[in-house]
Design a protein around this motif. Structure first.
Motif, PDB file in Angstrom:
ATOM      1  N   UNK A  55     -32.070  45.094  -7.880  1.00 19.72           N
ATOM      2  CA  UNK A  55     -30.848  45.333  -7.107  1.00 19.72           C
ATOM      3  C   UNK A  55     -30.410  44.056  -6.452  1.00 19.72           C
ATOM      4  N   UNK A  56     -29.242  43.731  -6.611  1.00 16.05           N
ATOM      5  CA  UNK A  56     -28.701  42.505  -5.995  1.00 16.05           C
ATOM      6  C   UNK A  56     -28.440  42.780  -4.530  1.00 16.05           C
ATOM      7  N   UNK A  57     -28.989  41.949  -3.705  1.00 15.62           N
ATOM      8  CA  UNK A  57     -28.709  42.111  -2.276  1.00 15.62           C
ATOM      9  C   UNK A  57     -27.505  41.278  -1.925  1.00 15.62           C
ATOM     10  N   UNK A  58     -26.723  41.828  -1.038  1.00 18.97           N
ATOM     11  CA  UNK A  58     -25.580  41.034  -0.615  1.00 18.97           C
ATOM     12  C   UNK A  58     -26.042  40.066   0.457  1.00 18.97           C
ATOM     13  N   UNK A  59     -25.807  38.786   0.201  1.00 14.32           N
ATOM     14  CA  UNK A  59     -26.176  37.776   1.196  1.00 14.32           C
ATOM     15  C   UNK A  59     -25.093  37.751   2.260  1.00 14.32           C
ATOM     16  N   UNK A  60     -25.511  38.019   3.507  1.00  8.50           N
ATOM     17  CA  UNK A  60     -24.529  37.937   4.573  1.00  8.50           C
ATOM     18  C   UNK A  60     -24.848  36.767   5.456  1.00  8.50           C
ATOM     19  N   UNK A  61     -23.860  36.006   5.703  1.00  6.03           N
ATOM     20  CA  UNK A  61     -24.073  34.880   6.598  1.00  6.03           C
ATOM     21  C   UNK A  61     -23.920  35.359   8.034  1.00  6.03           C
ATOM     22  N   UNK A  62     -24.949  35.059   8.848  1.00 10.61           N
ATOM     23  CA  UNK A  62     -24.824  35.422  10.250  1.00 10.61           C
ATOM     24  C   UNK A  62     -23.909  34.415  10.934  1.00 10.61           C
ATOM     25  N   UNK A  63     -23.559  34.719  12.158  1.00  9.12           N
ATOM     26  CA  UNK A  63     -22.679  33.798  12.886  1.00  9.12           C
ATOM     27  C   UNK A  63     -23.373  32.452  13.084  1.00  9.12           C
ATOM     28  N   UNK A  64     -24.698  32.507  13.331  1.00  4.74           N
ATOM     29  CA  UNK A  64     -25.430  31.260  13.502  1.00  4.74           C
ATOM     30  C   UNK A  64     -25.423  30.429  12.224  1.00  4.74           C
ATOM     31  N   UNK A  65     -25.604  31.128  11.100  1.00  5.93           N
ATOM     32  CA  UNK A  65     -25.579  30.395   9.833  1.00  5.93           C
ATOM     33  C   UNK A  65     -24.273  29.637   9.692  1.00  5.93           C
ATOM     34  N   UNK A  66     -23.191  30.314  10.050  1.00  4.18           N
ATOM     35  CA  UNK A  66     -21.875  29.690   9.899  1.00  4.18           C
ATOM     36  C   UNK A  66     -21.753  28.485  10.822  1.00  4.18           C
ATOM     37  N   UNK A  67     -22.278  28.669  12.036  1.00  3.20           N
ATOM     38  CA  UNK A  67     -22.192  27.549  12.984  1.00  3.20           C
ATOM     39  C   UNK A  67     -23.000  26.357  12.503  1.00  3.20           C
ATOM     40  N   UNK A  68     -24.203  26.660  12.011  1.00  3.15           N
ATOM     41  CA  UNK A  68     -25.058  25.586  11.517  1.00  3.15           C
ATOM     42  C   UNK A  68     -24.359  24.855  10.376  1.00  3.15           C
ATOM     43  N   UNK A  69     -23.787  25.662   9.476  1.00  2.00           N
ATOM     44  CA  UNK A  69     -23.110  25.062   8.332  1.00  2.00           C
ATOM     45  C   UNK A  69     -21.971  24.160   8.792  1.00  2.00           C
ATOM     46  N   UNK A  70     -21.214  24.642   9.768  1.00  2.00           N
ATOM     47  CA  UNK A  70     -20.065  23.858  10.235  1.00  2.00           C
ATOM     48  C   UNK A  70     -20.506  22.549  10.860  1.00  2.00           C
ATOM     49  N   UNK A  71     -21.538  22.650  11.697  1.00  2.69           N
ATOM     50  CA  UNK A  71     -22.037  21.422  12.337  1.00  2.69           C
ATOM     51  C   UNK A  71     -22.618  20.466  11.300  1.00  2.69           C
ATOM     52  N   UNK A  72     -23.295  21.064  10.311  1.00  5.25           N
ATOM     53  CA  UNK A  72     -23.871  20.213   9.275  1.00  5.25           C
ATOM     54  C   UNK A  72     -22.766  19.475   8.535  1.00  5.25           C
ATOM     55  N   UNK A  73     -21.714  20.193   8.233  1.00  5.29           N
ATOM     56  CA  UNK A  73     -20.592  19.556   7.534  1.00  5.29           C
ATOM     57  C   UNK A  73     -20.025  18.420   8.367  1.00  5.29           C
ATOM     58  N   UNK A  74     -19.928  18.657   9.668  1.00  8.31           N
ATOM     59  CA  UNK A  74     -19.429  17.610  10.555  1.00  8.31           C
ATOM     60  C   UNK A  74     -20.339  16.377  10.477  1.00  8.31           C
ATOM     61  N   UNK A  75     -21.645  16.629  10.566  1.00 10.75           N
ATOM     62  CA  UNK A  75     -22.603  15.519  10.504  1.00 10.75           C
ATOM     63  C   UNK A  75     -22.521  14.807   9.160  1.00 10.75           C
ATOM     64  N   UNK A  76     -22.441  15.594   8.089  1.00 10.31           N
ATOM     65  CA  UNK A  76     -22.365  14.998   6.761  1.00 10.31           C
ATOM     66  C   UNK A  76     -21.120  14.140   6.622  1.00 10.31           C
ATOM     67  N   UNK A  77     -20.026  14.655   7.130  1.00  7.39           N
ATOM     68  CA  UNK A  77     -18.769  13.900   7.039  1.00  7.39           C
ATOM     69  C   UNK A  77     -18.896  12.554   7.743  1.00  7.39           C
ATOM     70  N   UNK A  78     -19.430  12.604   8.955  1.00 10.06           N
ATOM     71  CA  UNK A  78     -19.608  11.351   9.686  1.00 10.06           C
ATOM     72  C   UNK A  78     -20.522  10.402   8.904  1.00 10.06           C
ATOM     73  N   UNK A  79     -21.580  10.956   8.353  1.00  7.78           N
ATOM     74  CA  UNK A  79     -22.557  10.173   7.610  1.00  7.78           C
ATOM     75  C   UNK A  79     -21.921   9.493   6.410  1.00  7.78           C
ATOM     76  N   UNK A  80     -21.144  10.255   5.670  1.00  7.00           N
ATOM     77  CA  UNK A  80     -20.501   9.724   4.466  1.00  7.00           C
ATOM     78  C   UNK A  80     -19.439   8.687   4.831  1.00  7.00           C
ATOM     79  N   UNK A  81     -18.697   8.989   5.899  1.00 11.50           N
ATOM     80  CA  UNK A  81     -17.679   8.030   6.345  1.00 11.50           C
ATOM     81  C   UNK A  81     -18.323   6.706   6.694  1.00 11.50           C
ATOM     82  N   UNK A  82     -19.443   6.809   7.402  1.00 17.63           N
ATOM     83  CA  UNK A  82     -20.159   5.601   7.799  1.00 17.63           C
ATOM     84  C   UNK A  82     -20.646   4.841   6.573  1.00 17.63           C
ATOM     85  N   UNK A  83     -21.012   5.606   5.553  1.00 15.08           N
ATOM     86  CA  UNK A  83     -21.491   4.984   4.330  1.00 15.08           C
ATOM     87  C   UNK A  83     -20.433   4.149   3.627  1.00 15.08           C
TER      88      UNK A  83
END
Lengths: 173, 351, 120
Positions: free
Chosen positions: A1-29
């Motif tokens: 049975x396929x389980x539906x993956x649900x992103x919790x609010x924290x997951x979303x926040x972590x992802x957003x912050x990670x994207x922010x960090x990654x963006x800064x990192x890549x820009x710096x690169x």
């Protein structure tokens, strides 16, 4: 049975912050640095702010995601650059973990974003030298570079720290 | 950004900078003295010792040096030359206790080096003219003379020791500890220095040295002279308790009819060892380092790795006749070259 | 800035300065002086860039040391084997000419004493 993956609010926040960090990192690169290995490391601002606002576990998530995804984006995944980047990040995170424990247990030693930032940058460069010595350049001459890189780490760590202080102040208004 | 914040930050930095600089005093110079012994200059450097005590230490070391030099001298009157005069008779006799440890350890090192370190070839050394105070003038010994010696080569195994009684199974056996006595002496001198309370210093006997401690926390920086005589080939930083010994074909030699004959003889051929120009060894014990440097020199490029491994040496640098440099990984980690660009080196494991 | 921050800063600066001092040392190894010793004691320190000939008293007699064009050598010596003279000119920091029988040594030292001993 396929389980539906649900992103919790924290997951979303972590992802957003990670994207922010990654963006800064890549820009710096994209900017050339005067010496290989010397970078302002502005994505560490995110690490420190997250540590102060949400705790160490969140900081770990953000930073590791940033290093992994950032290296894929920049095309350095699994290269020596990546190994050094990861070692530095691990060193910094360990130091931040220890620092936050001390900060909680011993009130007089409570650290603010500035202290965390300098601690992280120092541990980052220390871990990188250790790994560089063990894996890449097992030569005593490597140690001669410590003052230069250490100085840069201190300066950028302090600068990032001061910015982090401002960000934390703004967030807590 | 608030300027007050920045200003405070700079204040903190400046204050800590000043306090650290004030705390670090610049290193003082060591007390250095040169002695003439063992046919060369012995330079003793003492660090952090009161001048009065330094005088005492140096005086004692000089006495020790003179004693050892004469006791182990291969050709001046003394226990070793007495030994050499009695050995050819083949009958047992008692050996002076001052020489016994030298002989016993030489036997062990002879075995370990597979014969490349062999102080029993004193007769051959005399034949070549190196067993005298003046440098030999030549000509070199004849092929027949050398062949006669090598065909019935005296070795340390020909010496039988029973308590303090010794006898030789080979009448041509003569002891010459030239390749080894300096190292042994340096160990003895270092022991004396320690007994007298010195914890930081260098004993440099004609270029071969042992150092203990450090220079106020900073390692001793030892230059390795270029085999061709000018300038510095490389340097290493040592501390704790380490010896640096170099065997070179430029230390003692004579030139005859445009050919150069040096003093490190290959016991297998009877001629000066070919292939190497200089061998540098880093090790704790000076006597072992001295013997090993000699043995590894004789082994030569391409064969030195086995000898280094057998003698327990992990830090070895070999410069061959073409000035190509080979070294062990452990040596590569610590040797530094002042030349820019540094020379190419080959890394070889001792095995 | 908290007290903890200040502590971290001070420690970091301290470590950095310590590392800098430990690692960076002046090393001007250009030849500067000729240090002459007789019988183990230093008797003379001469400017290597000043051409001159000096006489030094030793165990056997008087040796002559010559400095010319930033190089040094034994010009004459009372020893019988003449090895010191045969060594010829030396020119770099750390290089030494020695007359063992006469107990005289002359070493070229650099502006900074970079090396504690020379191994050869």
């Amino acid at each position: 049975m396929m389980q539906k993956l649900e992103a919790s609010r924290d997951d979303v926040r972590i992802a957003a912050l990670a994207v922010l960090a990654i963006t800064l990192h890549v820009m710096e690169g994209a900017f050339p640095s005067p010496l290989p290995g010397i970078k302002p490391g502005i994505s560490n601002i995110i690490t420190v702010v997250v540590l102060c606002q949400a705790g160490w576990e969140w900081a770990v998530w953000i930073t590791i995601l940033r290093v992994l995804v950032g290296s894929v984006v920049l095309g350095t995944f699994l290269s020596p650059t990546f190994v050094l980047s990861l070692s530095g990040a691990c060193g910094a995170l360990i130091a931040l973990g220890v620092g936050s424990v001390f900060s909680r247990r011993i009130p007089i030693l409570k650290l603010g974003p500035l202290g965390y930032s300098v601690l992280a940058s120092g541990a980052h460069i220390g871990a990188q030298f250790l790994v560089a010595y063990m894996l890449f350049i097992p030569h005593i001459g490597l140690l001669k570079l410590i003052p230069l890189f250490g100085g840069a780490a201190l300066v950028f760590g302090a600068l990032n720290g001061m910015i982090s202080v401002k960000v934390v102040q703004y967030l807590n208004k | 950004m608030k300027w007050r914040y920045l200003r405070n930050f700079i204040r903190v930095l400046a204050w800590s900078a000043c306090s650290v600089l004030a705390a670090c005093s610049s290193p003082e110079a060591p007390v250095k003295q040169q002695f003439y012994s063992f046919g060369t200059i012995v330079e003793v450097s003492l660090w952090n010792v009161q001048p009065a005590h330094a005088e005492e230490v140096l005086k004692q070391l000089q006495e020790d040096m003179d004693y050892m030099h004469e006791t182990w001298h291969a050709w001046h009157n003394g226990p070793v030359s007495r030994l050499n005069s009695l050995l050819p008779h083949g009958k047992p006799f008692s050996v002076a206790p001052s020489v016994l440890p030298l002989i016993e350890q030489s036997k062990v090192l002879y075995q370990k080096s597979n014969g490349l370190f062999n102080p029993a070839i004193g007769g051959l050394i005399t034949l070549w003219g190196f067993a005298q105070d003046e440098p030999p003038l030549g000509p070199p010994p004849t092929e027949n003379e050398i062949k006669a010696f090598v065909d019935n080569l005296p070795t340390m195994d020909d010496l039988e020791i029973d308590g303090i009684s010794i006898h030789s199974k080979n009448p041509r056996l003569q002891l010459n500890f030239g390749a080894y006595a300096k190292g042994y002496a340096v160990d003895m001198l270092m022991q004396r220095m320690r007994e007298m309370g010195v914890t930081n210093g260098i004993i440099n006997a004609g270029g071969d040295l042992r150092a203990i401690g450090s220079k106020g926390g900073k390692p001793w920086r030892i230059a390795i002279r270029h085999p061709q005589g000018q300038g510095v080939l490389a340097f290493v930083e040592i501390q704790g308790d380490e010896s640096v010994f170099t065997s070179g074909n430029y230390e003692r030699f004579f030139t005859y009819e445009d050919r150069r004959y040096h003093h490190i003889l290959d016991p297998r051929t009877g001629y000066p060892a070919k292939g190497s120009t200089s061998v540098t060894v880093i090790h704790t014990n000076a006597a072992e380092a001295d013997a090993a440097a000699t043995a590894i020199f004789v082994a030569g490029p391409g064969h030195w790795q086995a000898t280094a491994a057998a003698m327990g040496m992990t830090q070895v640098m070999v410069v061959d006749e073409a000035l190509a440099i080979e070294m062990t990984p452990a040596m590569a980690r610590r040797v530094q070259f002042p030349a820019d660009p540094p020379p190419q080196v080959q890394i070889r494991e001792p095995s | 800035m908290t007290f903890g921050d200040l502590l971290i800063l001070l420690v970091s600066v301290g470590l950095l300065l310590f590392a800098s001092l430990a690692v960076w040392q002046t090393n001007d190894t250009r030849p500067d002086r000729l240090v002459i010793a007789s019988g183990g004691k230093i008797v003379s320190e001469l400017d290597i860039h000043q051409d001159q000939v000096v006489e030094i008293d030793g165990l056997l007699g008087v040796s002559e040391l010559e400095i010319r064009d930033g190089r040094a050598r034994f010009r004459d010596s009372p020893c019988s084997n003449r090895q010191c003279i045969l060594r010829g000119w030396v020119s770099e920091s750390g290089d030494t000419v020695i007359c063992l029988p006469n107990r005289i040594s002359a070493t070229i030292t650099g502006v900074d004493t970079y090396y504690d001993a020379v191994n050869f």
